[in-house]
Write an enzyme that holds these catalytic residues in place. Structure first.
Site, PDB file in Angstrom:
ATOM      1  N   HIS A 114      41.800  45.417   2.139  1.00 21.13           N
ATOM      2  CA  HIS A 114      40.444  45.230   2.658  1.00 21.13           C
ATOM      3  C   HIS A 114      40.170  43.753   2.878  1.00 21.13           C
ATOM      4  O   HIS A 114      40.919  42.887   2.398  1.00 21.13           O
ATOM      5  CB  HIS A 114      39.404  45.826   1.701  1.00 21.13           C
TER       6      HIS A 114
HETATM    7  P1  TYD Z   1      39.183  48.802  -5.370  1.00 22.52           P
HETATM    8  O1  TYD Z   1      38.286  47.970  -4.515  1.00 22.52           O
HETATM    9  O2  TYD Z   1      39.830  49.985  -4.727  1.00 22.52           O
HETATM   10  O3  TYD Z   1      40.294  47.894  -6.041  1.00 22.52           O
HETATM   11  P2  TYD Z   1      41.439  46.987  -5.325  1.00 22.52           P
HETATM   12  O4  TYD Z   1      40.833  46.467  -4.080  1.00 22.52           O
HETATM   13  O5  TYD Z   1      41.675  45.909  -6.248  1.00 22.52           O
HETATM   14  O6  TYD Z   1      42.627  47.843  -5.106  1.00 22.52           O
HETATM   15  O7  TYD Z   1      38.351  49.245  -6.640  1.00 22.52           O
HETATM   16  C1  TYD Z   1      38.748  50.306  -7.483  1.00 22.52           C
HETATM   17  C2  TYD Z   1      37.493  50.986  -8.009  1.00 22.52           C
HETATM   18  O8  TYD Z   1      36.725  50.098  -8.834  1.00 22.52           O
HETATM   19  C3  TYD Z   1      36.572  51.473  -6.912  1.00 22.52           C
HETATM   20  O9  TYD Z   1      36.043  52.735  -7.332  1.00 22.52           O
HETATM   21  C4  TYD Z   1      35.446  50.462  -6.894  1.00 22.52           C
HETATM   22  C5  TYD Z   1      35.397  49.958  -8.324  1.00 22.52           C
HETATM   23  N1  TYD Z   1      35.002  48.547  -8.431  1.00 22.52           N
HETATM   24  C6  TYD Z   1      33.780  48.221  -8.999  1.00 22.52           C
HETATM   25  O10 TYD Z   1      32.984  49.096  -9.405  1.00 22.52           O
HETATM   26  N2  TYD Z   1      33.449  46.906  -9.132  1.00 22.52           N
HETATM   27  C7  TYD Z   1      34.286  45.922  -8.725  1.00 22.52           C
HETATM   28  O11 TYD Z   1      33.951  44.714  -8.879  1.00 22.52           O
HETATM   29  C8  TYD Z   1      35.537  46.263  -8.119  1.00 22.52           C
HETATM   30  C9  TYD Z   1      36.488  45.204  -7.625  1.00 22.52           C
HETATM   31  C10 TYD Z   1      35.852  47.595  -7.998  1.00 22.52           C
END
Ligand code: TYD
Length: 137
Positions: free
Chosen positions: A52
């Site tokens: 992303h």
């Molecule tokens: P995600 O954005 O998919 O993680 P990455 O980009 O690192 O692979 O996030 C995983 C899960 O955690 C998703 O359900 C959103 C949640 N999340 C939060 O609630 N707060 C945060 O600050 C982050 C980064 C993720």
């Protein structure tokens, strides 16, 4: 400290016979105030995370244990960095695509963020992201 592009930052390692200590202060060692901290661990080596770009948030990634790779793209050009030192981070500005992968089994990837979490500022479609960045180029 004004930084517009992604950049490796080497933090000072305070070491003595008791061990090491690294300090990361907002607006001093990194170019933003830290509003959020999260960390990623337990990802299998074949997992790709991230995938992303963020409209608003800047990040610093530090592998405080183990190693991982981060691939960044502005929509046209991409670069790959290996994060494998607890005293080295990478600064990622807003509107940069990022993928994190090749996690070692002991990887703990610490992420410092400039904003609170807001899922609506994420761009999760690479084609939409690269279209948007090419319009602003
Ligand atoms: P995600 O954005 O998919 O993680 P990455 O980009 O690192 O692979 O996030 C995983 C899960 O955690 C998703 O359900 C959103 C949640 N999340 C939060 O609630 N707060 C945060 O600050 C982050 C980064 C993720």
């Amino acid at each position: 400290m004004i930084v517009e592009k992604h950049k490796i930052i080497n933090f000072k390692e305070n070491g003595d016979n008791r061990g090491k200590l690294v300090v990361v202060e907002g607006m001093k060692d990194i170019p933003f105030d830290i509003k959020r901290v999260f960390y990623i661990y337990g990802s299998d080596p074949d997992v790709v995370r991230g995938q992303h770009a963020n409209r608003e948030t800047e990040f610093v990634l530090i592998n405080v244990s183990g190693s991982s790779k981060v691939r960044v793209s502005d929509g046209k050009n991409e670069s790959v960095f290996i994060l494998d030192k607890p005293h080295t981070g990478i600064y990622l500005p807003k509107m940069l695509w990022k993928d994190m992968y090749d996690f070692s089994s002991d990887s703990i990837l610490l992420v410092l963020a400039s904003e609170h979490y807001d899922g609506s500022e994420y761009i999760r479609d690479f084609d939409a992201f690269s279209k948007e960045t090419s319009q602003h180029a």
